[in-house]
Design a protein around this motif. Structure first.
Motif, short mmCIF file in Angstrom:
data_model
loop_
_atom_site.label_atom_id
_atom_site.label_comp_id
_atom_site.label_asym_id
_atom_site.label_seq_id
_atom_site.Cartn_x
_atom_site.Cartn_y
_atom_site.Cartn_z
N VAL A 44 28.07 134.13 -78.45
CA VAL A 44 29.31 134.27 -79.23
C VAL A 44 29.07 135.00 -80.55
CG1 VAL A 44 31.08 132.98 -80.48
CG2 VAL A 44 30.53 132.35 -78.14
N PRO A 45 28.01 134.68 -81.31
CA PRO A 45 27.79 135.44 -82.56
C PRO A 45 27.59 136.93 -82.32
CG PRO A 45 26.53 133.40 -82.57
CD PRO A 45 27.06 133.56 -81.18
N GLN A 46 26.84 137.29 -81.26
CA GLN A 46 26.64 138.71 -80.94
C GLN A 46 27.97 139.37 -80.58
OE1 GLN A 46 23.34 139.40 -78.13
NE2 GLN A 46 22.76 137.27 -78.47
N ALA A 47 28.76 138.67 -79.77
CA ALA A 47 30.06 139.21 -79.39
C ALA A 47 30.95 139.41 -80.60
CB ALA A 47 30.73 138.29 -78.38
N ALA A 48 30.93 138.43 -81.50
CA ALA A 48 31.77 138.52 -82.71
C ALA A 48 31.39 139.73 -83.55
CB ALA A 48 31.65 137.23 -83.52
N ALA A 49 30.08 139.93 -83.73
CA ALA A 49 29.62 141.06 -84.54
C ALA A 49 29.99 142.39 -83.90
CB ALA A 49 28.11 140.96 -84.75
N SER A 50 29.83 142.47 -82.58
CA SER A 50 30.13 143.72 -81.88
C SER A 50 31.62 144.04 -81.84
CB SER A 50 29.59 143.65 -80.44
OG SER A 50 29.89 144.82 -79.72
N LEU A 51 32.43 142.99 -81.70
CA LEU A 51 33.87 143.19 -81.57
C LEU A 51 34.60 143.19 -82.91
CD1 LEU A 51 34.46 140.85 -78.50
CD2 LEU A 51 34.54 143.36 -78.50
N VAL A 55 33.31 134.49 -85.75
CA VAL A 55 32.67 133.72 -84.68
C VAL A 55 33.67 132.75 -84.06
CG1 VAL A 55 30.87 132.02 -84.19
CG2 VAL A 55 30.37 133.96 -85.68
N GLY A 56 34.51 132.15 -84.89
CA GLY A 56 35.52 131.24 -84.36
C GLY A 56 36.47 131.92 -83.41
N ALA A 57 36.87 133.14 -83.74
CA ALA A 57 37.76 133.89 -82.85
C ALA A 57 37.04 134.26 -81.56
CB ALA A 57 38.27 135.14 -83.55
N ALA A 58 35.78 134.65 -81.67
CA ALA A 58 35.02 135.04 -80.48
C ALA A 58 34.82 133.87 -79.52
CB ALA A 58 33.67 135.62 -80.89
N ALA A 59 34.88 132.63 -80.04
CA ALA A 59 34.74 131.46 -79.16
C ALA A 59 35.87 131.39 -78.13
CB ALA A 59 34.71 130.18 -79.99
N TRP A 60 36.94 132.13 -78.36
CA TRP A 60 38.02 132.18 -77.37
C TRP A 60 37.57 132.85 -76.08
CZ3 TRP A 60 42.79 130.16 -76.74
CH2 TRP A 60 43.28 129.40 -77.80
N LEU A 61 36.44 133.53 -76.09
CA LEU A 61 35.90 134.07 -74.85
C LEU A 61 35.51 132.95 -73.90
CD1 LEU A 61 33.69 136.90 -76.38
CD2 LEU A 61 35.78 137.21 -75.03
N LEU A 62 35.19 131.76 -74.43
CA LEU A 62 34.96 130.59 -73.60
C LEU A 62 36.28 129.92 -73.25
CD1 LEU A 62 32.18 130.88 -75.37
CD2 LEU A 62 31.79 128.54 -74.61
N THR A 63 37.12 129.76 -74.25
CA THR A 63 38.38 129.03 -74.06
C THR A 63 39.26 129.70 -73.02
OG1 THR A 63 38.33 128.16 -76.31
CG2 THR A 63 40.47 128.24 -75.22
N ALA A 106 36.27 147.65 -72.08
CA ALA A 106 37.23 147.39 -73.16
C ALA A 106 36.52 147.48 -74.51
CB ALA A 106 37.86 146.01 -72.99
N PRO A 107 37.00 148.32 -75.40
CA PRO A 107 36.32 148.45 -76.70
C PRO A 107 36.64 147.33 -77.68
CG PRO A 107 38.23 149.90 -76.61
CD PRO A 107 38.13 149.25 -75.27
N GLY A 108 37.76 146.64 -77.48
CA GLY A 108 38.20 145.67 -78.46
C GLY A 108 38.22 144.24 -77.93
N PHE A 109 38.55 143.32 -78.82
CA PHE A 109 38.54 141.89 -78.51
C PHE A 109 39.61 141.54 -77.49
CE2 PHE A 109 39.77 137.48 -80.02
CZ PHE A 109 38.72 136.86 -79.39
N ALA A 377 39.17 124.17 -71.40
CA ALA A 377 39.68 125.22 -72.29
C ALA A 377 39.68 124.78 -73.75
CB ALA A 377 41.10 125.59 -71.87
N ALA A 378 40.03 123.53 -74.01
CA ALA A 378 40.21 123.08 -75.40
C ALA A 378 38.88 122.82 -76.11
CB ALA A 378 41.06 121.81 -75.43
N GLY A 379 37.87 122.38 -75.36
CA GLY A 379 36.60 121.99 -75.99
C GLY A 379 35.98 123.07 -76.84
N PRO A 380 35.74 124.27 -76.29
CA PRO A 380 35.10 125.31 -77.12
C PRO A 380 35.95 125.72 -78.32
CG PRO A 380 34.90 125.83 -74.79
CD PRO A 380 35.84 124.66 -74.88
N ALA A 381 37.28 125.78 -78.14
CA ALA A 381 38.14 126.16 -79.26
C ALA A 381 38.07 125.13 -80.38
CB ALA A 381 39.58 126.32 -78.77
N LEU A 382 38.10 123.85 -80.02
CA LEU A 382 38.03 122.81 -81.02
C LEU A 382 36.66 122.80 -81.71
CD1 LEU A 382 39.32 120.36 -82.38
CD2 LEU A 382 38.53 118.95 -80.47
N ALA A 383 35.61 122.97 -80.91
CA ALA A 383 34.25 122.99 -81.48
C ALA A 383 34.08 124.16 -82.45
CB ALA A 383 33.21 123.08 -80.36
#
Length: 387
Positions: A44-51, A55-63, A106-109, A377-383
Motif C-alpha cells: 500500500v505505501p508503494q502504491a500510494a507513492a506511485s499513484l 496511504v489511507g486512500a491507497a488502502a481502498w485497494l484492499l477495501t 491505468a495511470p491513476g488511482f 471490505a470494512a476492515g482495511p478501511a477502518l484500519a
C-alpha cells in the motif's frame, strides 16, 4: 419382522481418487482468487507513492476488493444458475482479465480501483464455480478441499503479494487472481462433464463459510427479489442479529489486522515487506488451522460460551496487535484474529438460522455471509483510518 437396512456399497477407489483430484484442482482455482483479498496489504505505501495519494486512500485497494466480492458473489451465482458453472467460469475469467489489464495500464488511482473491483467480481465467480463443481461428488470432500484452498490462498496472499511486488512491480500484487487462470482449462473440462447419476450436493451446514457464501448469498438475494417477506423476519430474529453482528465484528478485526498488523511489525523491527509477509501469512494460516479444534469443541460448549470465546478472541487480537511491544505478539494477535474469524464461520453459521423456519434457513445463512464479506471490505478501511 424387522428388516435390516441395506448397507451402502463401498465407494470405488477410482471414484475417491477422482474426487480428490477434482477437489485439489478446484482448490487451485479458488486459492489465487482468495489471495486477491490480502495481496496488496504490504505494498500500500508503494502504491500510494506511485499513484500520488495518501496511504489511507491507497488502502481502498484492499477495501474495494471486499466490496467487489460481496457484490459479485450473488450476481455470479445467479448467472451460474442460468448457464451452469461453465458459464460462470467464462464470465469470471473475462472479468479477471479485464481487471488485470485495467490495473496494469491505468495511470491513476481511480483506474486502479476500477481494475480491482473487476478482479474481485471475477474472483467471486471463480469461488462460486469452484463450490458448484465441488458439490457434484456428493460427499463434501471436494468442497472441503476447496474451502481449505480458499483459506490458504487468503493468508498466503500476504507473502505472495510482497514477493511479486519485490520481483516485478507493486501492481503485480494487485492481480494475484490472474493465477486462477492456470487451472481454468481443466476446470472448464470438468464443468462440461455430466453430474454423476445419483450424486447429491452436500448440505450447506457441512461446508465452511466460504462454500456457503457462494451458494447461500444468492438465495438470500432471490428471496428478497421475490418479495417473500423473509428478509424482514430474518433481520428481526435475535439469534440471527447476534450471530451476524459478531461475525461482522470478527471479520472486520481479522481483515483490518491483515493491513494494520504488518504496519506495526515493520515499525517494531524495520523488516522489509517480504519477511513480514512470510511471517504474517504463517501466523494467519496457523490461526485458521487451529480453528478446527474450536469448531469441534463448540457443540459441547454451547452457544453462549462459544459467542463469549469468539468475542474475547476478537478483543485479544486487537489488544495484542495494537499494544504488543514485540513483533511476535503482534503476529500472535493476527493469528488469534484468524482463529476467531474462521471459528466464527464454522460455529455461527448454523446459529444464524436458529428459531427460523426451514424455508428461511438458506436466506439467513446468505445474509450471515454478507455480514462476513462486509467485514472483509470494512476492515482495511477502518484500519487505515486508525493507523
Amino acid at each position: 419382522m424387522t428388516t435390516t437396512p441395506a448397507l451402502s456399497p463401498p465407494r470405488p477407489r477410482a471414484a475417491q481418487v477422482a474426487e480428490r483430484r477434482r477437489g485439489l484442482l478446484l482448490a487451485g482455482l479458488a486459492a489465487p482468487a482468495a489471495a486477491g483479498v490480502s495481496g496488496p496489504a504490504l505494498v500500500v505505501p508503494q502504491a500510494a507513492a506511485s499513484l500520488g495519494v495518501s496511504v489511507g486512500a491507497a488502502a481502498w485497494l484492499l477495501t474495494v476488493f471486499g466490496i467487489g466480492m460481496a457484490a459479485g458473489t450473488p450476481l455470479l451465482t445467479a448467472a451460474g444458475r442460468r448457464r451452469g458453472p461453465g458459464g460462470t467460469l467464462r464470465v469470471a475469467a473475462a472479468l479477471v482479465l479485464a481487471g488485470a489489464v485495467t490495473v496494469a495500464v491505468a495511470p491513476g488511482f481511480a483506474g486502479a480501483l476500477a481494475g480491482r473491483a473487476l478482479l474481485a467480481a471475477g474472483a467471486a465467480g471463480f469461488n462460486v464455480a469452484a463450490f458448484q463443481l465441488a458439490g457434484r461428488d456428493g460427499s463434501g470432500r471436494s468442497a472441503g478441499l476447496v474451502a481449505i484452498g480458499s483459506a490458504a490462498g487468503g493468508t498466503a496472499g500476504l507473502f505472495g503479494g510482497a514477493a511479486v511486488a519485490s520481483a516485478v512491480d507493486w501492481r503485480a500484487a494487485l492481480v494475484l487472481p490472474l493465477l486462477s487462470l492456470a487451472a481454468l482449462v481443466p476446470v472448464l473440462r470438468d464443468a462440461t462433464a455430466a453430474r454423476p447419476a445419483g450424486a447429491k450436493a452436500p448440505e450447506t451446514a457441512e461446508t465452511t463459510g466460504a462454500a456457503e457464501t457462494a451458494e447461500e448469498t444468492v438465495r438470500a438475494a432471490g428471496t428478497a427479489e421475490r418479495g417473500g417477506g423473509g428478509v424482514p423476519r430474518i433481520l428481526g430474529s435475535a439469534p440471527f442479529l447476534a450471530a451476524a453482528g459478531l461475525m461482522l465484528a470478527l471479520s472486520t478485526v481479522n481483515f483490518g489486522l491483515m493491513y494494520a498488523g504488518p504496519v506495526r511489525v515493520a515499525a517494531l523491527t524495520g523488516w522489509g515487506p517480504v519477511p513480514i509477509g512470510a511471517y504474517a501469512a504463517l501466523a494467519a494460516l496457523a490461526g485458521a488451522l487451529a480453528s478446527w479444534g474450536l469448531v469441534r469443541l463448540g457443540p459441547r460448549l454451547g452457544t453462549a460460551r462459544v459467542r463469549a470465546l469468539l468475542a474475547a478472541g476478537g478483543v485479544l487480537a486487537v489488544a495484542l496487535a495494537a499494544v504488543g511491544p514485540w513483533a511476535w505478539l503482534v503476529l500472535l494477535g493476527s493469528a488469534v484474529g484468524s482463529l476467531a474469524t474462521a471459528g466464527g464461520q464454522g460455529l455461527l453459521t448454523g446459529a444464524s438460522a436458529a428459531g427460523l423456519p426451514e424455508s428461511l434457513r438458506d436466506s439467513a445463512v446468505g445474509l450471515f455471509n454478507l455480514a462476513f464479506l462486509t467485514g472483509v471490505a470494512a476492515g482495511p478501511a477502518l484500519a487505515a483510518a486508525l493507523v
